[in-house]
Each structure stands twice: as structure tokens, then as C-alpha cells.
Design an enzyme around this catalytic site. Structure first.
Site, PDB file in Angstrom:
ATOM      1  N   ASP A  11       0.893  -1.169   0.000  1.00 31.68           N
ATOM      2  CA  ASP A  11       0.000   0.000   0.000  1.00 31.68           C
ATOM      3  C   ASP A  11       0.924   1.211   0.000  1.00 31.68           C
ATOM      4  O   ASP A  11       1.632   1.456   0.972  1.00 31.68           O
ATOM      5  CB  ASP A  11      -0.860  -0.044   1.268  1.00 31.68           C
ATOM      6  CG  ASP A  11      -1.779   1.172   1.401  1.00 31.68           C
ATOM      7  OD1 ASP A  11      -1.535   2.192   0.727  1.00 31.68           O
ATOM      8  OD2 ASP A  11      -2.730   1.094   2.199  1.00 31.68           O
ATOM      9  N   TYR A 228       0.897   0.536  14.666  1.00 32.25           N
ATOM     10  CA  TYR A 228      -0.074   0.322  13.585  1.00 32.25           C
ATOM     11  C   TYR A 228       0.301   1.107  12.346  1.00 32.25           C
ATOM     12  O   TYR A 228       0.485   2.313  12.396  1.00 32.25           O
ATOM     13  CB  TYR A 228      -1.479   0.750  14.026  1.00 32.25           C
ATOM     14  CG  TYR A 228      -2.485   0.511  12.929  1.00 32.25           C
ATOM     15  CD1 TYR A 228      -2.763  -0.785  12.507  1.00 32.25           C
ATOM     16  CD2 TYR A 228      -3.122   1.563  12.292  1.00 32.25           C
ATOM     17  CE1 TYR A 228      -3.646  -1.029  11.494  1.00 32.25           C
ATOM     18  CE2 TYR A 228      -4.032   1.323  11.268  1.00 32.25           C
ATOM     19  CZ  TYR A 228      -4.290   0.023  10.879  1.00 32.25           C
ATOM     20  OH  TYR A 228      -5.169  -0.212   9.869  1.00 32.25           O
ATOM     21  N   LYS A 231      -3.051  -2.776   7.546  1.00 31.93           N
ATOM     22  CA  LYS A 231      -3.163  -4.221   7.645  1.00 31.93           C
ATOM     23  C   LYS A 231      -2.267  -4.904   6.613  1.00 31.93           C
ATOM     24  O   LYS A 231      -1.847  -4.284   5.652  1.00 31.93           O
ATOM     25  CB  LYS A 231      -4.620  -4.638   7.462  1.00 31.93           C
ATOM     26  CG  LYS A 231      -5.293  -4.911   8.798  1.00 31.93           C
ATOM     27  CD  LYS A 231      -4.621  -6.055   9.534  1.00 31.93           C
ATOM     28  CE  LYS A 231      -5.165  -6.147  10.957  1.00 31.93           C
ATOM     29  NZ  LYS A 231      -4.403  -7.076  11.792  1.00 31.93           N
TER      30      LYS A 231
HETATM   31  P1  13P Z   1      -5.204  -0.568   4.849  1.00 34.39           P
HETATM   32  O1  13P Z   1      -4.401  -1.547   5.672  1.00 34.39           O
HETATM   33  O2  13P Z   1      -5.854  -1.203   3.680  1.00 34.39           O
HETATM   34  O3  13P Z   1      -4.376   0.626   4.484  1.00 34.39           O
HETATM   35  O4  13P Z   1      -6.408  -0.071   5.753  1.00 34.39           O
HETATM   36  C1  13P Z   1      -6.117   0.628   6.890  1.00 34.39           C
HETATM   37  C2  13P Z   1      -7.306   0.952   7.721  1.00 34.39           C
HETATM   38  O5  13P Z   1      -7.165   1.039   8.910  1.00 34.39           O
HETATM   39  C3  13P Z   1      -8.608   1.177   7.104  1.00 34.39           C
HETATM   40  O6  13P Z   1      -9.591   1.482   8.053  1.00 34.39           O
HETATM   41 MG    MG Z   2      -4.131   2.084   3.228  1.00 30.87          MG
HETATM   42 MG    MG Z   3      -4.998  -2.117   2.027  1.00 34.35          MG
END
Ligand code: 13P
Ligand code: MG
Ligand code: MG
Ligand code: 13P
Length: 364
Positions: A11, A228, A231
Site C-alpha cells: 500500500d 499500527y 493491515k
Molecule cells: P489498509 O491496511 O488497507 O491501508 O487499511 C487501513 C485501515 O485502517 C482502514 O480502516
Molecule cells: Mg491504506
Molecule cells: Mg490495504
């Protein structure tokens, strides 16, 4: 012909928020890949997205963990991040945890699934990509594809599959691995892979021929970064037909959406909804989590395809079911089990709130 299939993803910036990818970023990634084909680093490629994740699907002859191929992916992500910054996309460079490349993208943020094989007479491969979920999300579908006769009739009636498959399972927290032979060790294996936040199926092999059957990305972003950052949004490659499950057996597990972790701020459980690449734009409460699926035939290292495998009305029912599950869970708001258990939450105000209220907690 000896071919390596590498799927490397990151990402590098969301458009809009975490919902999707900007066309300029995809276009730039395509340019990077085209250049690499011209330079002879890779044989062929396909650039795609799953939600806000940029996916580089590449074929080459440099084997797994090739420094050249990993550097190509890393440099492409860095170049695309510059575009993301110019457009002020959300979380530009989100998954690039390091400033400098050091030989391999593993441990640096991007997710990697790779496998090397001798191309068969007909080489069918299926690539799954997910957004708003974590590594381990493939455990249930991989178990069904390769070890569950209720899903894969080939395990019962096909001579070349009846011997079963072996599963290499990683403990992503303790950095250990173990291999289970199925069918005889299914019960032991399920003790572990039924807990996907800690144990993830990394590779699957055909027991008789030892051929690689499936490979997935198992990196845990939060464990790497110590905080964090988003994901894992994992990827998975599955070989199909012949001594492997038929295409329909590979897709079947996704007709019955399972609950995965990773929705909204990486802190909620939700159903994994199978969608076309076009529909992989998790917007409602940043979800529900999505899975896309591209199918290819590989011919002399060339990627013939893709076919967008979930662009099939037969998956409409699964989508409807996933949406019903999502609505149901959303009604629980900040309560478990929609919200992840405390130790799994990526995002939490607990330490701050606990500190603030320290003096007010008294002994029972
Ligand atoms: P991503 O991991 O897809 O960037 O999403 C992060 C997130 O917390 C969306 O609510
Ligand atoms: Mg993202
Ligand atoms: Mg993502
Ligand atoms: P075809 O006869 O169309 O090749 O299909 C074989 C099969 O078993 C598909 O599941």
C-alpha cells in the site's frame, strides 16, 4: 521451462482514504514493469490493485528471493510513492517501513508470495489478493482446497490427488515453522491454523511429487513496525488442475464468506467478500474486507490473462451473504466480537485511557 512467479504488493497510498488506488499510480507501476521486461529482469508482468494495495505480478527466471526482482519491486513502490505524494494520496508510502533497500523486501513492509516451478503442459495459476485483512486469512480457504473432501472432490476421486498435500505452517509471532501431512494430521493442524492471527499457512506441497501447490504472504506489518501502519492485506498463489485442485475447487471456499480480522483501523472482524478487481473499493466503514482473484495460464513464462475469476454471477450470492453478515456485525459497534479482542487490536486508546483513570480504579 523453469519459471518463478512472484507477487509483491504494498500500500503506497490510498485514493480516496484507504478505499482504492489512483490510476496514475497504476500507470506508473506499469511503466516500471515494462522497463524491467525491456532490461531482461522479468519475463512478463501484470499490474493490478486490490483496494488501496498495489499488486505487482511478475514472471522471471531468477528464483525466489531474487535481489534483482525484489529491488525492482521496491524501486517501483518508491517511484509510485512519489506520485502518491504529489497527489497527496492518503498514507503515501504507508507500507514502506524502511528508507533503504537491503537485498530483500521481506521484513521491509511489502507482502510477498513466490514460487518456482517447471512449467507444466498447461500451467494454470490462480492469484488471490485481499484488502482490509491480515495474513492468516488464507488458512481456512487453503485448508478447504487442499484437505477438505467436502470442498475438493478431487481428493477423493482423482488418483493423482488421493495421496494428499503437506502444509508448511508458520508461527508468525515466535518465528517458527512446522509441516503437517494431510489427511492424517488434519486434526493436529487445525488446532494451529484455526488461530490465524498467530499461525499462517505459508506453503503447500503435493506429497507424492513434492511439487509446490500454493504459496502465501505471511508478513505481519504491525509486528515489524512495532506500531499500527495498516493491515497486511495478504496475497496467495495457487496452482490448479492436473495434480492440483481444479479451478472450481480452488474458488469454491470463497462462495461461503468467512470472517477475517482487519476491517476498519485494522481492529474489526468482518466477512471476506469475493469481488471483481473493479469492485475492490472498500468504502463502507472501510470495508467489508475484499478478496479478488485473477486466473492465468502461463506459457513460456508469459502470463496469458488475466481472467477476473470473481466476475461471475455465481458469486453474487456470496456477496449478498457477506453484506448481510457485515450489516449484522456493524450493529455491534465497538463491542467484541465485531471489535477485535484487546491483544489483537491494531489501534487502541487503552493505555492512555487507563493512565488517565489510574487513580479511579480501586481494589474489589
Ligand atoms: P489498509 O491496511 O488497507 O491501508 O487499511 C487501513 C485501515 O485502517 C482502514 O480502516
Ligand atoms: Mg491504506
Ligand atoms: Mg490495504
Ligand atoms: P473439462 O472436461 O471441461 O476439461 O473439465 C474437467 C473437469 O473435471 C473440471 O472440473
Amino acid at each position: 521451462m523453469n519459471v518463478t512467479l512472484s507477487v509483491i504488493k504494498a500500500d503506497i497510498g490510498g485514493y480516496v482514504g484507504h478505499s482504492s488506488s489512483h490510476p496514475d499510480v497504476l500507470e506508473n507501476a506499469d511503466k516500471c514493469m515494462k522497463r524491467a521486461v525491456k532490461d531482461g529482469v522479468i519475463l512478463d508482468y501484470h499490474v493490478t490493485k486490490c483496494g488501496d494495495d498495489l499488486q505487482l505480478i511478475m514472471t522471471h527466471q531468477l528464483g525466489e528471493n531474487s535481489e534483482k526482482v525484489h529491488k525492482l519491486a521496491w524501486d517501483s513502490f518508491v517511484e509510485c510513492t512519489q506520485i502518491a505524494r504529489t497527489l497527496k494520496l492518503h498514507g503515501a508510502g504507508q507500507d514502506l517501513l524502511s528508507d533503504a533497500f537491503s537485498g530483500n523486501v521481506k521484513g521491509m513492509g511489502p507482502g510477498v508470495a513466490e514460487m518456482q516451478f517447471i512449467e507444466r503442459q498447461a500451467e494454470t495459476v490462480i492469484i488471490f489478493m485481499a484488502d482490509k485483512t491480515s495474513s492468516g486469512a488464507w488458512n481456512l480457504p487453503l485448508y478447504e482446497m487442499f484437505a477438505d473432501p467436502m470442498n475438493t472432490i478431487g481428493l477423493v476421486i482423482a488418483d493423482n490427488m488421493h495421496g494428499g498435500f503437506s502444509f508448511e505452517v508458520h508461527d508468525v509471532k515466535e518465528h517458527k515453522k512446522i509441516t503437517f501431512n494431510t489427511p492424517e494430521e488434519v486434526y493436529d493442524m487445525l488446532v494451529f491454523i484455526g488461530a490465524p492471527s498467530r499461525f499462517a499457512v505459508k506453503n503447500i506441497y503435493h506429497r507424492e511429487t513434492k511439487e509446490i501447490a500454493a504459496a502465501s504472504s505471511t508478513q505481519k506489518l504491525s509486528l515489524m513496525a512495532g506500531r499500527y501502519v495498516g493491515k497486511d492485506d495478504p496475497v496467495c498463489i495457487v496452482r490448479s488442475q492436473g495434480q492440483f485442485p481444479a479451478v472450481g475447487e480452488v474458488l469454491e471456499p470463497f462462495a461461503n464468506p468467512h470472517i477475517v480480522e482487519g476491517w476498519m483501523r485494522g481492529s474489526h472482524n468482518g466477512p471476506l467478500m469475493p469481488v471483481s478487481v473493479e469492485e475492490s473499493n472498500p468504502s463502507w466503514f472501510d470495508g467489508p474486507p475484499r478478496v479478488t482473484c485473477l486466473g492465468f495460464q502461463i506459457a513460456n513464462g508469459k502470463l496469458v490473462g488475466p481472467r477476473d475469476m470473481f466476475q461471475d454471477l455465481a458469486f453474487d450470492f456470496a456477496r449478498k451473504q457477506a453484506l448481510e453478515m457485515a450489516y449484522y456485525l456493524r450493529r455491534m459497534g465497538p463491542f467484541e466480537p465485531h471489535r477485535l479482542p484487546l491483544e489483537e487490536m491494531e489501534y487502541t486508546t487503552m493505555p492512555q485511557v487507563q493512565k488517565k483513570l489510574e487513580g479511579r480504579f480501586t481494589q474489589l
